[in-house]
Structure formats: structure tokens, C-alpha cells
Design a protein around this motif. Sequence first.
Motif, PDB file in Angstrom:
ATOM      1  N   LEU B  49       0.823  -1.032   0.078  1.00 41.91           N
ATOM      2  CA  LEU B  49      -0.033   0.051   0.102  1.00 41.91           C
ATOM      3  C   LEU B  49       0.899   1.202   0.072  1.00 41.91           C
ATOM      4  CD1 LEU B  49      -2.737  -1.126   2.654  1.00 41.91           C
ATOM      5  CD2 LEU B  49      -3.057  -0.806   0.037  1.00 41.91           C
ATOM      6  N   MET B  50       1.958   1.105   0.861  1.00 42.09           N
ATOM      7  CA  MET B  50       2.782   2.362   0.790  1.00 42.09           C
ATOM      8  C   MET B  50       3.514   2.646  -0.522  1.00 42.09           C
ATOM      9  SD  MET B  50       4.631   2.437   4.631  1.00 42.09           S
ATOM     10  CE  MET B  50       5.010   0.645   4.775  1.00 42.09           C
ATOM     11  N   GLN B  51       3.834   1.633  -1.283  1.00 42.61           N
ATOM     12  CA  GLN B  51       4.209   1.800  -2.528  1.00 42.61           C
ATOM     13  C   GLN B  51       3.242   2.584  -3.487  1.00 42.61           C
ATOM     14  OE1 GLN B  51       5.915  -1.926  -3.856  1.00 42.61           O
ATOM     15  NE2 GLN B  51       7.846  -1.291  -3.186  1.00 42.61           N
ATOM     16  N   LYS B  52       1.915   2.538  -3.323  1.00 43.74           N
ATOM     17  CA  LYS B  52       0.937   3.112  -4.116  1.00 43.74           C
ATOM     18  C   LYS B  52       0.622   4.413  -3.583  1.00 43.74           C
ATOM     19  CE  LYS B  52      -0.987  -1.446  -4.917  1.00 43.74           C
ATOM     20  NZ  LYS B  52      -1.996  -1.977  -4.444  1.00 43.74           N
ATOM     21  N   GLN B  53       0.614   4.649  -2.193  1.00 50.42           N
ATOM     22  CA  GLN B  53      -0.101   5.747  -1.593  1.00 50.42           C
ATOM     23  C   GLN B  53       0.749   6.373  -0.570  1.00 50.42           C
ATOM     24  OE1 GLN B  53      -2.785   7.167  -1.277  1.00 50.42           O
ATOM     25  NE2 GLN B  53      -4.158   5.591  -2.525  1.00 50.42           N
ATOM     26  N   LYS B  54       0.509   7.846  -0.596  1.00 52.71           N
ATOM     27  CA  LYS B  54       1.425   8.467   0.366  1.00 52.71           C
ATOM     28  C   LYS B  54       0.610   9.168   1.322  1.00 52.71           C
ATOM     29  CE  LYS B  54       4.694  10.546  -2.800  1.00 52.71           C
ATOM     30  NZ  LYS B  54       5.307  12.074  -3.238  1.00 52.71           N
ATOM     31  N   HIS B  61      -7.493   3.144   5.885  1.00 52.19           N
ATOM     32  CA  HIS B  61      -9.003   2.754   5.561  1.00 52.19           C
ATOM     33  C   HIS B  61      -8.977   1.532   4.773  1.00 52.19           C
ATOM     34  CE1 HIS B  61     -13.013   3.880   4.296  1.00 52.19           C
ATOM     35  NE2 HIS B  61     -12.715   3.165   3.040  1.00 52.19           N
ATOM     36  N   GLN B  62      -8.143   1.281   3.773  1.00 50.30           N
ATOM     37  CA  GLN B  62      -7.702  -0.123   3.223  1.00 50.30           C
ATOM     38  C   GLN B  62      -7.620  -1.170   4.305  1.00 50.30           C
ATOM     39  OE1 GLN B  62      -7.220  -1.589   0.107  1.00 50.30           O
ATOM     40  NE2 GLN B  62      -7.159   0.139  -1.254  1.00 50.30           N
ATOM     41  N   ILE B  63      -6.847  -0.861   5.345  1.00 54.43           N
ATOM     42  CA  ILE B  63      -6.372  -1.976   6.222  1.00 54.43           C
ATOM     43  C   ILE B  63      -7.371  -2.152   7.195  1.00 54.43           C
ATOM     44  CG2 ILE B  63      -4.788  -2.400   8.239  1.00 54.43           C
ATOM     45  CD1 ILE B  63      -3.122  -2.771   5.827  1.00 54.43           C
ATOM     46  N   LEU B  64      -8.187  -1.393   7.566  1.00 58.78           N
ATOM     47  CA  LEU B  64      -9.290  -1.512   8.579  1.00 58.78           C
ATOM     48  C   LEU B  64     -10.448  -2.229   7.810  1.00 58.78           C
ATOM     49  CD1 LEU B  64      -9.175   2.020  10.267  1.00 58.78           C
ATOM     50  CD2 LEU B  64      -8.590  -0.364  11.255  1.00 58.78           C
ATOM     51  N   ALA B  65     -10.352  -1.969   6.266  1.00 60.11           N
ATOM     52  CA  ALA B  65     -11.679  -2.561   5.667  1.00 60.11           C
ATOM     53  C   ALA B  65     -11.282  -4.196   5.641  1.00 60.11           C
ATOM     54  CB  ALA B  65     -11.866  -2.196   4.418  1.00 60.11           C
ATOM     55  N   GLU B  66     -10.046  -4.483   5.610  1.00 61.61           N
ATOM     56  CA  GLU B  66      -9.574  -6.074   5.126  1.00 61.61           C
ATOM     57  C   GLU B  66      -9.378  -6.906   6.658  1.00 61.61           C
ATOM     58  OE1 GLU B  66      -6.585  -7.315   2.410  1.00 61.61           O
ATOM     59  OE2 GLU B  66      -7.136  -5.156   1.556  1.00 61.61           O
ATOM     60  N   PHE B  67      -8.859  -6.125   7.767  1.00 61.76           N
ATOM     61  CA  PHE B  67      -8.544  -6.783   8.899  1.00 61.76           C
ATOM     62  C   PHE B  67      -9.296  -6.458  10.227  1.00 61.76           C
ATOM     63  CE2 PHE B  67      -4.736  -6.754   6.149  1.00 61.76           C
ATOM     64  CZ  PHE B  67      -4.314  -7.851   6.291  1.00 61.76           C
ATOM     65  N   ASP B  68      -9.096  -7.465  10.992  1.00 59.96           N
ATOM     66  CA  ASP B  68      -9.999  -7.349  12.402  1.00 59.96           C
ATOM     67  C   ASP B  68      -8.936  -6.495  13.347  1.00 59.96           C
ATOM     68  OD1 ASP B  68     -11.509  -7.773  14.262  1.00 59.96           O
ATOM     69  OD2 ASP B  68     -10.947  -9.794  14.636  1.00 59.96           O
ATOM     70  N   ILE B  69      -9.211  -5.328  13.197  1.00 58.54           N
ATOM     71  CA  ILE B  69      -8.028  -4.495  13.976  1.00 58.54           C
ATOM     72  C   ILE B  69      -8.721  -3.134  14.104  1.00 58.54           C
ATOM     73  CG2 ILE B  69      -7.189  -3.847  11.779  1.00 58.54           C
ATOM     74  CD1 ILE B  69      -4.824  -4.067  14.777  1.00 58.54           C
ATOM     75  N   THR B  70      -8.449  -2.619  15.279  1.00 57.66           N
ATOM     76  CA  THR B  70      -8.915  -1.341  15.478  1.00 57.66           C
ATOM     77  C   THR B  70      -7.962  -0.222  15.118  1.00 57.66           C
ATOM     78  OG1 THR B  70      -7.680  -0.906  17.804  1.00 57.66           O
ATOM     79  CG2 THR B  70      -9.865  -1.964  17.900  1.00 57.66           C
ATOM     80  N   ALA B  71      -8.324   0.958  15.056  1.00 58.07           N
ATOM     81  CA  ALA B  71      -7.543   2.247  14.480  1.00 58.07           C
ATOM     82  C   ALA B  71      -6.665   2.426  15.391  1.00 58.07           C
ATOM     83  CB  ALA B  71      -8.708   3.236  14.164  1.00 58.07           C
TER      84      ALA B  71
END
Lengths: 462, 90, 360
Positions: B49-54, B61-71
Motif C-alpha cells: 500500500l505504501m508503494q502506491k499511496q502517500k 482505510h484499506q487495512i481497516l476494511a480488510e483486517f480485524d483491527i482497531t484504528a
Amino acid sequence: MTKKLLKTWQKPSITPHQMGTLNKFGRPVSGDYVEKIDGVAVSDLLREYGSPLFVISEKRLRDNIRQMKRAFESRYQPVIHAWSYKTNYLNAVCATLHQEGSWAEVVSAFEYEKARALGVPAERILFNGPHKKRAILERCVTEGARIHIDNLDELYLLDTIAREFDKVTSVTLRLNFDTGYTEDWSRFGFNLGSGAALDAAIRIGNSSHLKLRGLHSHIGTFILDPRAYQVQVEKMCGFMELIEQQTHALIDSIDIGGGFASQNALQGSYLPTEQVVPTMSQYADTICGTLLKMTAQREAQGKPRLKLILESGRAVVDDSEVLISSVVAGKRLPDGRASYVMDAGVNLLFTAFWYNHKVKHTRPLQGIPEETVLYGPLCMNIDIIRQSILLPPLSVGDSLVLSPAGAYNNTQWMQFIEYRPAIVMVHENSLVSVVRRAEKLEDLNGFESLPTHLNGQFKFAE
Amino acid sequence: MSEHPLNNFLSLYSDSLKRLALNDSGFVFDPMTGQSFTVNPCGLELLKLMQKQKDVELINHQILAEFDITAEILERDFLEFSEQLRRYLK
Amino acid sequence: MKTASKKVHQLTVAITGMNARADNPGPGVAVARCLREVAKFEGKIIGLGYDVLDPGLFQTELTDAGYLLPYPSAGEHELLERLQYIQEQEQIDILIPCLDAEILSMIHLQDQIAELGITMLLPSEAQLQLRNKDRLHQFASSADVKTPKQTTITSSSFFYDCEKKGWSYPLVVKGQFYDAGIAHNPEQAVGLFHKIAAVWGMPILVQKLIEGDEVNLTGLGDGKGNLLGAVMMRKRAVTEKGKAWAGMTVHDEGLLQAAQKLVAALKWSGPLEVEMMRDKHGDYYLIEINPRFPAWIYLAKASGNNLPWTLLEMLQQQPLSKLTAPVAGTLFIRYAQEVIVSLADFEAMTMTGERAVELL
């Protein structure tokens, strides 16, 4: 509506490959975990008794002592095991071993009083060690405990006491000598090579009230080569022949001390534990074989068969107890290694200074094992449980089982900075007893008293 | 309000992150330094994601949508991961 | 048994010790070369190493596949699990362990490894222990072979008054497993004592230094007391670590007779290397018996006795190829060469610990 199944999160981590040290196939990975101890779930134990927590397996403790006695008694009889109190003097541990027939081996007035309070008869107590003041010696003489004489001052004091009480007292002489395999523990007992031991035996022989009946020596700790015991038994039996000829002594017991190694990994050890630590049978083979050979002529000479006394501590108790500790915080070190602050450190696991304890998680963990440091809770730089171990990423609240923890931890632990936690024993029916409750502020303040003028009236700086 | 500390990292290390060769096995190779690494699956996800996004918000947002994890935990772990990367990508 | 029916030239053979640092190479790469150069050999060779940088793991001309093993200190259970996994991939028939530190584990695991279908030719644990550094002098004297005068000590005070007890400097100070140094005076000796004791523990061995030529012999023990295919070598040049980088076949009757006596007394089974010193009076002193092929084993093949091949024949209970008495004077000179590894192979070894056989 179906909810999207979310993937499990692991703490992200990246590890550089260091050439020449790169082999992650070298250590057990995540599959290996301890969920239960003798049928009781680790999570239930922690919920009930808090973390950290020491857990003793009664079954393991009994199995260990039985196995050791079998190994020796199948090769030689009679064998007496005397429980080395200093290794672990929790009443529950001592009582279990006394139920199994072990005598008590104590090295201080405190340990002697503890054994007596537990109900051990004085004549089943061997009193060892360099520190025996007049009061406790008087009690031993009156009650009939077997004293292992460590030095000349003690010998003369004991002789005086025995005469004053007009009590004929059987004693054991502690010896030291070089076996060629172990460091010479010359600070305890009388040296064989210098002639000091013979002088002491002759002096006891000249006493009207002291009777020399036993010989004792302890050649060291964590002895990995059984041949050291062969030399020990040969030297002790040789000395026995000598003094029986030169004095009126008639020896009834040979006490070879302890020193058998446990399945713990000494730091800096190169070979795997199972290759360096001899089995109990190997120790027993050497010791009993040598003793039989050296005493073959005794019965023909009309002398009593010697009691073989063992004072093994570590090999009996070490792997029957574990310490469960939980992760309080994780921290990435500047050099890239993972590290965790645990709620137990060298204050509780004192033996972490010398041994690399086994570390197991209590649930299956995902992720790549990486080099990890486990720190204890103390605000002290030396508080490290494991300097380097491969572990998958841990989360706050994860618990680890550190083992073996039964030897020298519950006696050498420190009430330093932290309270000492509870110790529980899991019985053979999977019932659990608290055998030492967790410390509280009142316990520790109970020792202290505050002078009246220091009570209150604090003037804190603004 | 000051900038999110990770945005600073992402813009500063954007080029270094882009040059990394990522493999799904978790093998990471830095062609500039010749150093190789092992990264765990979540670390790999973040690197991709870091290679695509700054923008850290978009990555989160992406990670939270995919993983069972709090912000909160994500922010903590992401910060620690960026400290590791800062060290190795110097 | 499955392997007994298989022809020797069709076997899958796994070999450990694929490390080959120029100053102190393991024997594995040389053993693989001995087998690979047998013209009729059509089997597979699996290289087993302990480090990603073990070159034998990547030398496609010598090994068909390479795998990492756990370090010996990880324990026997881990080793067996790893071997199980490798066996599922490769169906190994024979394993040739080539490193001292792994032999005891292999002996302990021999039955379980045999259940996987892998055979090895190993000494027994008792035979192995007779040649341990701290027992060697006892065993050797029972076999009528001299060893340097030796004693075990546990205190460094020995070095200050040892001259009164008939010792003279220089002395060799040795650890019970590894490491040794030469001390010319008490101060050096005490320094070595503490350095070695800190790493390898007590006791420490002290030996009289024998000055002379080091001569080595390799061969196979048949388990009945016979030494097969002996090849002898004298080092002509050594690395900083004392390892041969040039050596020549010799025929030294004194060395041969001593080795035969030792093998007969041990009833040794499997490969071995006997290291001896010949002093200026022509007396031979045993320094070490290693329970494996030496790193210079290719010299044995080159001078007529392909001992790794003979080992396979022995394990398969096949008639042995003819063994000769090698001609003296064949020289080897070791040299370093670069093995080229693709990023993909390096990645595979790093991430999975293996370079599997490529499917064509």
C-alpha cells in the motif's frame, strides 16, 4: 446480510537477513504451545490467580522422586533421599516429598525450624552448611538431628555441647577433594588431600561424646559427567577404610550430596540439553556400581551395609514447576530486534541469570519468528529473562510459560520493587490449591514500624 | 494541528519504498543496498500500500476494511513498523 | 527392505556438511563430488546444510537439491521433524553425516531415521564416546597406541606448579569438545584456560605438545574390526586455522598399523579420519579420531579409493569395488571458486530453507 470475514492482524515486522547467522529452521516455531498444565487450562489459572503465577505439578514432582529412587534402589539398597530444602522449601513441596519418604536436608536454623514445624522428626533431618550457631546446635543435639560438621570451630563447639548435655551424638564429617572433573568446592568441609579430614576424624575419635558415623561430600552443581561421582565414591570409601582402621569410627552412611543436572539449558551450552544431561539411570549406574565394588568386603568383615544418601534437589523439583508470565508491552529496539516487557523478571525467575529457560506460548501464534528479547518488569537494566529467543510477534496480554522453574526460584526470589505472586499446585485430580498466596502491602508493611514523629506532617515541595 | 507523523515518513521515504522488490513469499530485496529482508504478511500488505499511496488515511482505510483491527492498534503498530523501515532504508 | 533392492547407481543420497569456507571447509561438497564423478551414477544427491551461505546447497553440478537443517543445539526432535519433511520431498535412501557435532544426534535418531527409509553407517554411541577427547588416551593405550601425555584439570593453578610435576612448556590447552591453543608459559596457559572454559566448560585438558609431522588417514570401518580402503595424507600447507590447503598421499606403515589397531579395538563402523603426529624419533601419537570423512576425501577418490562410493556399496550389501593401496605422491591443492546464485534461488533458500529438485 453477510458480514465480510476480516483477516487476522499481526503486528507488521521486517527483519534484515544477516549473512552467516541465517537459519530460521534452527528453532521450534509456532506450532508448539502449552494450553494446559496437568489438565488445567492456563487461561483459567491466570483468570483465577492472576499473572504472573507459579504452577507446581504434584504428579510430576512425585513421578520425579519415584523415578530417581527406582533408578538407585534397583541397583543398591538401602538408599535414602534427603530433600534439599534450599532448592525449594515451600511446605507443599517438602510435604509431598516427605510423603514419598524423603528426609530433610537443611542448611540453616530457619530451614531446620521449618522442617520441624512441618512435622519432620529430628532424626530424619541432616543439618548441613557452614553456619550453625550454638543455639541451633544445642537444639539439634537435644533432639537428635544428624549434624554434618563443616569446620574445626564447629567440631569443638559441638563436642563441648555434647559433653555439657551429656549426650552421645552421632555426627557426619563433610569432606572436599578434587575429582578431576569438577571445580574443587574447597570452602565446605575438610580437605582430604591436605590431611585436614583425617585430623578431624581422629579428633572426633578422641571425643567421649561424638561418634563419627557418616561421611558426606558435595562435589558441585549441574554435574554433566557421571564419572565425577565415580571418583567421589572411590575417594570417600578409601577414606572410610582409612579412618575405620585408625579410629574407632564405624561408618553407617555415605552421603554423596546432589548436583545431578536437570533438563535446563545452561547459558553458553553448545550441545542440546538431551545430549549433555545424563539420565538418572546413568548417574545411578556409576554411583551404585562404584559403591558396590568399593564395599564388597564390608559384610565379610561384619560391618553394617552402608546407607547411600542422596541430596538431589534440582533434578527432583526443577521441571515440576513453571512460571507463567504475561506481556505488558512490546517495544521495537533501535537495532531492529523485537522486545517485550513481561510481568515477571529476574525478581521471580532468579535462575534466568544462568539458564536459558524454555519459553512456550499458550495459544497458537501466527507470524514469522524473529529475534526477541524478553525483559522483566523491574526498572533495572539487568532484568532480562531471555537475551535472545526466536518468537512470533506477541500481543499485550499474551502469556508465556517459562520452564523449568522449580529449583532455586521460590527460595532465591526477591521482594524487590514488585510483590511476589501466588504459587499454586495442580493435584493429580486436576484440582488446584494455592500453596502460597500473592503478597500484599500489609504483608510487607507488617515487618516495619514507623517512629511516631515520622508519622505524617509531610511538607512536599510545591 | 500538526501533520500525522506517518505522512511525513511516507513522503520522505517514498522513493526508497518504491524501489523495494516485494515478493509474496515475504522476501524483500533492496536493489540499491543489496540487502534482503523477510517481512511478515501484514508488513507486506502495508509495504504494498505504501508503494502506491502517500496518504496515511487512505492506507489505514484499506487495512481497516480488510483486517480485524482497531484504528488505535493499527496506528501504534504502523508507527513501530515505520521506525523499523526508517532504520533499514536509510 | 526398499533400499536393498535398489542398485547403487540409482540411489538418492543425502550428504550434510555443505559448508565450504575456504579456511575451514566441511567435507560434504567433496563427498558429493566423489559420488557425482562415478560415471554410472544416475541417482540424486541432496545437499544438507546449516547456513544459507553453504555453497554446496547451490552447486547444481554436485547436488540436485539443497535443504537447511536446524542447528544441533536446537535438539534432536527438531532435526527429526526436518528430516521427515525433506524425506517427503526427496525419498532419500542413504544419509552420510559429515560433521562431528551431528553424529551423536544421528546415532540417537538412527532407528527413527531408518523408519523413514533412510539408512546410515554409524558407530555405536559407546564407540563414539571412546574416542571423545577426554577419554581418547585411555582407549588408545588399551589399543597399544600412544597419545600425548594428558591430564584433566579444573583449576588454573595447575599451570604455575606443573613443571614440578614433570610437565614442561609449551603445552596444549584444550576444551572438552572443541578449541585448543598452545601455551608457552603459565600466563598464556591461564589465559587459554579461562577463555576455553568460558565457552566449553570444565574440565580442561592439558597435553604435552608433540613436535613433528601431522599425518592423517581416512578409511571405512566394517564394524567387525577391519579397516577398509585406507588412504594416508600428509599436510603440505595449512590455512590459518590449521586445515590442509595442500596435502599429498603417503604410505606410512606406522600410521597404517596404528589406525588398524584402533579400528580393530573399536570395531568401528563407518567412515573415519585418524589424525596422528610423528615426532622426530619416529614415534606416533594419536591426536584425534573423527567419526566422518575428512574434507580432503576427494584425494582418496583421486588416488584410487572412492570411499564414499564404497560406503554406498557397503550399505546396500553389494560386492565392494576393488580397493587399492594408493600410490604415494598424489598432491592436492585446494582453491576457492565462486558459486553463482540467482536471486530466486537465494530467496527460496532464505524463505523456505530449500532448493528443490527442478522438474523438467
